[in-house]
Design a protein around this motif. Structure first.
Motif, PDB file in Angstrom:
ATOM      1  N   LYS A   1       0.836  -1.214   0.000  1.00  0.00           N
ATOM      2  CA  LYS A   1       0.000   0.000   0.000  1.00  0.00           C
ATOM      3  C   LYS A   1       0.865   1.255   0.000  1.00  0.00           C
ATOM      4  N   ALA A   2       1.958   1.203   0.762  1.00  0.00           N
ATOM      5  CA  ALA A   2       2.841   2.366   0.850  1.00  0.00           C
ATOM      6  C   ALA A   2       3.393   2.744  -0.523  1.00  0.00           C
ATOM      7  N   TYR A   3       3.433   1.752  -1.429  1.00  0.00           N
ATOM      8  CA  TYR A   3       4.014   1.998  -2.757  1.00  0.00           C
ATOM      9  C   TYR A   3       2.977   2.280  -3.847  1.00  0.00           C
ATOM     10  N   GLU A   4       1.693   2.180  -3.534  1.00  0.00           N
ATOM     11  CA  GLU A   4       0.679   2.316  -4.595  1.00  0.00           C
ATOM     12  C   GLU A   4       0.834   3.593  -5.410  1.00  0.00           C
ATOM     13  N   ASP A   5       0.977   4.720  -4.704  1.00  0.00           N
ATOM     14  CA  ASP A   5       1.074   5.989  -5.430  1.00  0.00           C
ATOM     15  C   ASP A   5       2.350   6.052  -6.272  1.00  0.00           C
ATOM     16  N   ARG A   6       3.412   5.452  -5.743  1.00  0.00           N
ATOM     17  CA  ARG A   6       4.678   5.454  -6.491  1.00  0.00           C
ATOM     18  C   ARG A   6       4.595   4.527  -7.711  1.00  0.00           C
ATOM     19  N   ILE A   7       3.802   3.462  -7.596  1.00  0.00           N
ATOM     20  CA  ILE A   7       3.634   2.549  -8.741  1.00  0.00           C
ATOM     21  C   ILE A   7       2.821   3.247  -9.838  1.00  0.00           C
ATOM     22  N   ILE A   8       1.812   3.989  -9.410  1.00  0.00           N
ATOM     23  CA  ILE A   8       1.009   4.761 -10.378  1.00  0.00           C
ATOM     24  C   ILE A   8       1.919   5.776 -11.094  1.00  0.00           C
ATOM     25  N   ALA A   9       2.769   6.456 -10.316  1.00  0.00           N
ATOM     26  CA  ALA A   9       3.689   7.451 -10.895  1.00  0.00           C
ATOM     27  C   ALA A   9       4.670   6.798 -11.865  1.00  0.00           C
ATOM     28  N   LEU A  10       5.137   5.606 -11.506  1.00  0.00           N
ATOM     29  CA  LEU A  10       6.062   4.880 -12.396  1.00  0.00           C
ATOM     30  C   LEU A  10       5.401   4.619 -13.745  1.00  0.00           C
ATOM     31  N   HIS A  11       4.155   4.134 -13.687  1.00  0.00           N
ATOM     32  CA  HIS A  11       3.441   3.813 -14.928  1.00  0.00           C
ATOM     33  C   HIS A  11       3.238   5.075 -15.766  1.00  0.00           C
ATOM     34  N   LYS A  12       2.832   6.146 -15.102  1.00  0.00           N
ATOM     35  CA  LYS A  12       2.567   7.394 -15.843  1.00  0.00           C
ATOM     36  C   LYS A  12       3.839   7.946 -16.490  1.00  0.00           C
ATOM     37  N   ALA A  13       4.959   7.746 -15.803  1.00  0.00           N
ATOM     38  CA  ALA A  13       6.219   8.270 -16.337  1.00  0.00           C
ATOM     39  C   ALA A  13       6.801   7.361 -17.422  1.00  0.00           C
ATOM     40  N   TYR A  14       6.674   6.059 -17.251  1.00  0.00           N
ATOM     41  CA  TYR A  14       7.433   5.153 -18.134  1.00  0.00           C
ATOM     42  C   TYR A  14       6.607   4.374 -19.149  1.00  0.00           C
ATOM     43  N   ALA A  15       5.279   4.299 -18.983  1.00  0.00           N
ATOM     44  CA  ALA A  15       4.470   3.644 -20.022  1.00  0.00           C
ATOM     45  C   ALA A  15       4.634   4.385 -21.358  1.00  0.00           C
ATOM     46  N   PRO A  16       4.612   5.741 -21.358  1.00  0.00           N
ATOM     47  CA  PRO A  16       4.806   6.448 -22.632  1.00  0.00           C
ATOM     48  C   PRO A  16       6.199   6.211 -23.235  1.00  0.00           C
ATOM     49  N   GLN A  17       7.155   5.808 -22.392  1.00  0.00           N
ATOM     50  CA  GLN A  17       8.514   5.548 -22.903  1.00  0.00           C
ATOM     51  C   GLN A  17       8.738   4.069 -23.194  1.00  0.00           C
ATOM     52  N   GLY A  18       7.661   3.302 -23.121  1.00  0.00           N
ATOM     53  CA  GLY A  18       7.770   1.892 -23.524  1.00  0.00           C
ATOM     54  C   GLY A  18       7.853   0.897 -22.389  1.00  0.00           C
ATOM     55  N   TYR A  19       7.754   1.362 -21.150  1.00  0.00           N
ATOM     56  CA  TYR A  19       7.819   0.458 -19.996  1.00  0.00           C
ATOM     57  C   TYR A  19       6.572   0.572 -19.101  1.00  0.00           C
ATOM     58  N   PRO A  20       5.471  -0.083 -19.494  1.00  0.00           N
ATOM     59  CA  PRO A  20       4.270  -0.008 -18.656  1.00  0.00           C
ATOM     60  C   PRO A  20       4.391  -0.896 -17.412  1.00  0.00           C
ATOM     61  N   VAL A  21       3.611  -0.549 -16.392  1.00  0.00           N
ATOM     62  CA  VAL A  21       3.529  -1.384 -15.185  1.00  0.00           C
ATOM     63  C   VAL A  21       2.498  -2.487 -15.430  1.00  0.00           C
ATOM     64  N   ILE A  22       2.849  -3.704 -15.035  1.00  0.00           N
ATOM     65  CA  ILE A  22       1.905  -4.812 -15.010  1.00  0.00           C
ATOM     66  C   ILE A  22       1.879  -5.288 -13.556  1.00  0.00           C
ATOM     67  N   ALA A  23       0.786  -5.015 -12.862  1.00  0.00           N
ATOM     68  CA  ALA A  23       0.693  -5.421 -11.451  1.00  0.00           C
ATOM     69  C   ALA A  23       0.006  -6.781 -11.362  1.00  0.00           C
TER      70      ALA A  23
ATOM     71  N   LEU B   1      16.166   4.185 -11.983  1.00  0.00           N
ATOM     72  CA  LEU B   1      17.576   4.180 -12.420  1.00  0.00           C
ATOM     73  C   LEU B   1      17.815   3.067 -13.437  1.00  0.00           C
ATOM     74  N   ALA B   2      17.200   1.909 -13.171  1.00  0.00           N
ATOM     75  CA  ALA B   2      17.385   0.768 -14.072  1.00  0.00           C
ATOM     76  C   ALA B   2      16.757   1.046 -15.440  1.00  0.00           C
ATOM     77  N   ILE B   3      15.541   1.621 -15.432  1.00  0.00           N
ATOM     78  CA  ILE B   3      14.888   1.915 -16.717  1.00  0.00           C
ATOM     79  C   ILE B   3      15.679   2.981 -17.484  1.00  0.00           C
TER      80      ILE B   3
END
Lengths: 214, 190
Positions: A77-99, A187-189
């Motif tokens: 739960k502590a990471y939910e907002d950060r996971i959403i932010a990751l998807h918003k930042a990196y899905a357009p660059q080719g790395y979507p989140v799959i939960a 950093l990895a992406i």
């Protein structure tokens, strides 16, 4: 040794023991899951919208941020907002989140499919939130806890094989997003997008043990 | 026996209960029972917040003592389910003369200390039988998980055992009581 093994029953027994030893070593190896550099398998898992999601359908993706997560776990739960932010930042660059939720709802009722739908709605998840009902994917990947990240990269040189580029934590501070110093996944992406190998390819974090079926 | 009606039986029960209480305490049977934690050494249910360096002092081999370090959290269901087994182990002390000392290391968020962890430790009487309760506030887990055990992926519950000989044993899973007993026996074996 030579004389005892000459008895046919003992020889059969010895052969059986060898087979058992081989079988257990094979299963032990499978339970270890992926390490960095492994080729990850695709899957077809049920999404919260009722549709099935497979990685092969993402033809434009360069890779995936696969995150084993769940509803109940405070670390997740502590990471939910950060996971959403990751998807918003990196899905357009080719790395979507799959939960993926791998937990058995019989053991942890909060992690039922119905509750996944509710949680995704409450938090407006912009990414698929899949249910690994058989737990086969979590087992194959080697996930042990939530949240647990597997960053996959499509290797165009090897027929788009999904190579594991990073395994572990999202960043270095679960409790306080504002105090994070190292954003491991980002950093990895960033390295992958530059065609480089990530400097840190695996990290550890405290997580909730996956609730395996009994 | 038929002359013993319900009221008489109730009265005798009351008398017997009073006698039983009087045998335990010098007071009348109206005296409320003191909580078990307040007996003898008056152990206060404290939960110390420690960083990793401070935790390490609990991880040293100790003569005649087998240290069991259990990593848990109040909201972690399998963790909470196995806590009574650690308490039972400390009560029963199956390895005497080697003493088993249990340290419960909470991985709850630090902000939950007063609201959740302290009341939980008191309610569950984690200090009874000599249990120690710590809350680990050690920063980036990636820097210290491997120092507990290379075999630890970071999932809880997880348990580390340290024998007087320095032998260590680690398990990332929950125990049944029998499994826990087997764990300490294995640790005790040179």
């Amino acid at each position: 040794m030579k004389t005892t093994l000459q008895h046919p029953t003992l020889r059969l027994l010895a052969a059986l023991m060898l087979v058992v030893a081989w079988l257990s070593s094979v299963s032990a190896h499978a339970a270890d899951g992926y390490s960095v550099g492994s080729v990850a398998r695709d899957f077809s898992l049920k999404n919260i919208d009722g549709k099935t999601v497979s990685l092969k359908n993402y033809t434009d993706a360069k890779g995936f941020i696969v995150i084993f997560t769940c509803n109940h776990c405070p670390y997740a739960k502590a990471y939910e907002d950060r996971i959403i932010a990751l998807h918003k930042a990196y899905a357009p660059q080719g790395y979507p989140v799959i939960a993926i939720n791998p937990n058995d709802p019989k053991i942890q009722p909060q992690d039922s499919f119905e509750n996944m739908i509710q949680r995704a709605k409450d938090k407006a998840f912009p990414f698929p939130y899949l249910f690994d009902e058989t737990q086969e994917i979590a087992k194959t990947y080697g996930a042990t806890k939530t949240p647990h990240v597997y960053l996959l990269k499509k290797n165009t040189a090897t027929n788009n094989a999904l190579e594991v580029a990073y395994i572990g934590a999202i960043d270095d501070n679960t409790d306080d997003a504002s105090a994070v110093k190292e954003k491991y996944v980002e950093l990895a992406i960033a390295a992958l997008l530059k065609g480089q190998t990530p400097a840190i390819t695996s990290t550890k974090a405290i997580g909730c043990s996956i609730k395996w079926k009994k | 026996m038929n002359t013993f009606n319900y009221r008489q039986r109730l009265w005798w029960c009351f008398v017997l209960v009073c006698i039983a209480h009087l045998m335990n305490t010098p007071f009348a049977c109206t005296q409320p029972r003191k909580p078990a934690t307040a007996t003898a050494n008056a152990i206060q249910p404290t939960v110390h917040v420690v960083n990793f360096e401070q935790l390490q002092s609990y991880l040293q081999p100790q003569r005649d003592t087998l240290n069991i370090i259990n990593f848990w959290a109040t909201w972690c269901k399998p963790c909470v389910e196995e806590l009574p087994y650690f308490q039972r182990l400390q009560r029963e002390q199956p390895l005497l003369p080697t003493v088993i000392a249990v340290t419960f290391v909470s991985l709850d968020f630090k902000r939950a200390l007063e609201r959740t962890v302290r009341p939980f430790a008191a309610k569950r009487e984690l200090h009874k039988h000599g249990g120690r309760v710590l809350l680990l506030d050690a920063g980036n887990p990636n820097a210290w998980i491997d120092r507990i055990s290379k075999d630890w992926s970071g999932a809880i519950p997880a348990t580390l055992g340290i024998a007087p000989t320095g032998k260590t044993l680690f398990k990332e899973a929950s125990f049944t009581y029998d499994e826990l007993k087997a764990f300490v026996q294995q640790l005790q074996t040179p």
